[in-house]
Design a protein around this motif. Structure first.
Motif, PDB file in Angstrom:
ATOM      1  N   ASN A   9      -5.405  -3.498  -5.998  1.00  0.00           N
ATOM      2  CA  ASN A   9      -6.440  -2.826  -6.788  1.00  0.00           C
ATOM      3  C   ASN A   9      -5.923  -1.531  -7.431  1.00  0.00           C
ATOM      4  OD1 ASN A   9      -6.581  -2.600  -3.856  1.00  0.00           O
ATOM      5  ND2 ASN A   9      -8.003  -0.939  -4.205  1.00  0.00           N
TER       6      ASN A   9
ATOM      7  N   ASP B 220       0.814  -1.215   0.000  1.00  0.00           N
ATOM      8  CA  ASP B 220       0.000   0.000   0.000  1.00  0.00           C
ATOM      9  C   ASP B 220       0.852   1.273   0.000  1.00  0.00           C
ATOM     10  OD1 ASP B 220      -3.072  -0.975   0.511  1.00  0.00           O
ATOM     11  OD2 ASP B 220      -1.575  -2.334   1.349  1.00  0.00           O
TER      12      ASP B 220
ATOM     13  N   HIS C 123      -3.717  -4.135   1.882  1.00  0.00           N
ATOM     14  CA  HIS C 123      -5.031  -3.667   1.438  1.00  0.00           C
ATOM     15  C   HIS C 123      -5.828  -2.954   2.530  1.00  0.00           C
ATOM     16  CE1 HIS C 123      -8.431  -3.183  -1.105  1.00  0.00           C
ATOM     17  NE2 HIS C 123      -9.165  -4.109  -0.532  1.00  0.00           N
TER      18      HIS C 123
ATOM     19  N   ASP D 213      -0.736  -2.636  -4.362  1.00  0.00           N
ATOM     20  CA  ASP D 213      -0.992  -1.195  -4.315  1.00  0.00           C
ATOM     21  C   ASP D 213       0.334  -0.444  -4.319  1.00  0.00           C
ATOM     22  OD1 ASP D 213      -3.654  -1.602  -4.441  1.00  0.00           O
ATOM     23  OD2 ASP D 213      -4.163  -0.678  -2.526  1.00  0.00           O
TER      24      ASP D 213
END
Ligand SMILES: [Mn+2]
Length: 333
Positions: A63, A8, A237, A35
Motif C-alpha cells: 500500500n 515493510d 503488511h 511497502d
C-alpha cells in the motif's frame, strides 16, 4: 536455495544499509514483499542497495508503494513478480502487487473501481435528479400560492403539504440507500482481491504448484481452494514475524524491516509515559529450501540494554526515538 525475505521498509534506507552490513552475499534471491519506499526516490535507493547482493530481487508492491508504476525499471536484477513469474533453481516465484488498504496502480483494481464508480454515481445521480425535480415543483407551487390573493382560511396552501411529505420520504429513502451503496463499494474491494487471486492462479499455469512460492503484500486467504499444494506463501503488511501452517502450505510473515515500537526502562514499577521512547525492532527473514524449508527471523537491531517493549502496544510512532547506538553484535549471515 537460500532466500533473504524482507518487507515493510517504508523508505527507511538506513535500515536497508544496516541489513546489507549484517548479511553476506550468499543468497540466491532477495524477496521483497511490498511497502518498499514512500516515493520513487527512496524506493530507488532501496533497490540500489539491494542490487549489491548480486542476485535477483523479486518484488511486489504494498500500500505504501501506491504511486509507483508497475513497469518501472529498478535495474537489471529487479523483477516485478506482478508482471511475470520468475523461475530459479526449479522453483517458480509469483505474486501480485497492492493490498486492499491501497491498490495503487493495480490494473485489476483500476478496472473494477472504474465500474463501481460509474455504478455508484449513476445510482445517486438518479435519486438526486428526482429530488431536484420535486424541489423545483415545490418552489413553483409555493410561488403560485404566494401569487394568489390571501384567503382567510389559507386553504390554497394545502396542496403543498403532501408534496413536502413526499419530498421528505424521498430523502429518507436516499438515506436508507446510502449504506447499501457503501456495502456495494466494500463488496467491490473484496471482488478486487478475488480477481487478483484469479489472475495469480492463471499466471501459475505451467508452473508446478508444489514448486511454486507466492509473494504478496497482505496474507492471502482461502488458498486451500485454488492453491492447495503451494508449499510457501510469503507476505508482510501486518508488522511482526509469524510462521504458520494451513493444510500443506506454510505462511511466513517476513515483516517488518521497519518496526518501531514503544519501549520503557526495564523494571519500571509503573508506566511513566514521558520516559517512553520509540525503538526500531525491525527484522528480516532467511529461508533455506532443501529437502525441507527452514525459516529463521533475525533482528536488525537488538533490543537496547536496560529497555523493554511496552506490552500490548504495537505502534511506537509519536514517541521520541531512543538512541540505540550502532554496536553491531550479530555475525554476518
Ligand atoms: Mn502495508
Amino acid at each position: 536455495m537460500k532466500l533473504l525475505a524482507i518487507s515493510d521498509i517504508h523508505g527507511k534506507v538506513g535500515s536497508v544499509m544496516r541489513l546489507r552490513e549484517l548479511t553476506d552475499n550468499s543468497f540466491d534471491a532477495i524477496i521483497l514483499a511490498g511497502d518498499i519506499g514512500k516515493d520513487l526516490d527512496t524506493t530507488t535507493q532501496v533497490f540500489d542497495i539491494l542490487t549489491s547482493f548480486d542476485c535477483p530481487i523479486l518484488y511486489v508492491y504494498g500500500n505504501w508503494d501506491h504511486s509507483l508504476t508497475y513497469d518501472h525499471d529498478f535495474g537489471l536484477r529487479a523483477h516485478h513478480l506482478h508482471n511475470a513469474p520468475f523461475t530459479l533453481d526449479g522453483w517458480s516465484f509469483t505474486g501480485f502487487s497492492g493490498v486492499d488498504a491501497n491498490w495503487g496502480h493495480n490494473p485489476v483494481a483500476a478496472s473494477i473501481t472504474a465500474d463501481l464508480d460509474a455504478h455508484y454515481d449513476a445510482g445517486f445521480a438518479e435519486i438526486d435528479g428526482r429530488i431536484e425535480a420535486l424541489e423545483r415543483e415545490e418552489r413553483e407551487m409555493l410561488a403560485a400560492c404566494v401569487a394568489l390573493p390571501p384567503l382567510p382560511n389559507k386553504a390554497h396552501l394545502r396542496p403543498v403539504w403532501p408534496l413536502r411529505r413526499w419530498l421528505s420520504n424521498l430523502r429518507e429513502k436516499r438515506k436508507q440507500l446510502e449504506p447499501a451503496m457503501r456495502a456495494k463499494y466494500q463488496e467491490g474491494y473484496r471482488e478486487i482481491a478475488r480477481a487478483n487471486r484469479r489472475e495469480l492462479v492463471a499466471r501459475m499455469v505451467g508452473h508446478p504448484p508444489e514448486r511454486t512460492i507466492v509473494v504478496t503484500h497482505g496474507r492471502l486467504t482461502k488458498t486451500a481452494q485454488d492453491m492447495p499444494v503451494v508449499p510457501l506463501f510469503l507476505f508482510g503488511h501486518s508488522h511482526g514475524f509469524t510462521d504458520t501452517r494451513t493444510g500443506r502450505s506454510r505462511f511466513i510473515n517476513v515483516s517488518a524491516l521497519d518496526h518501531v515500537v514503544p519501549v520503557m526502562p526495564k523494571h519500571a514499577t509503573k508506566r511513566i509515559w514521558n520516559e517512553t521512547r520509540a525503538a526500531d525492532i525491525g527484522a528480516y527473514t532467511i529461508i533455506e529450501i532443501d529437502d525441507q524449508i527452514v525459516v529463521v527471523s533475525y533482528p536488525l537491531r537488538s533490543m537496547p540494554l536496560g529497555w523493554e517493549r511496552v506490552s500490548g502496544s504495537t505502534i511506537g510512532l509519536g514517541f521520541k526515538p531512543l538512541n540505540q547506538g550502532e554496536a553491531l553484535l550479530s555475525p554476518k549471515r
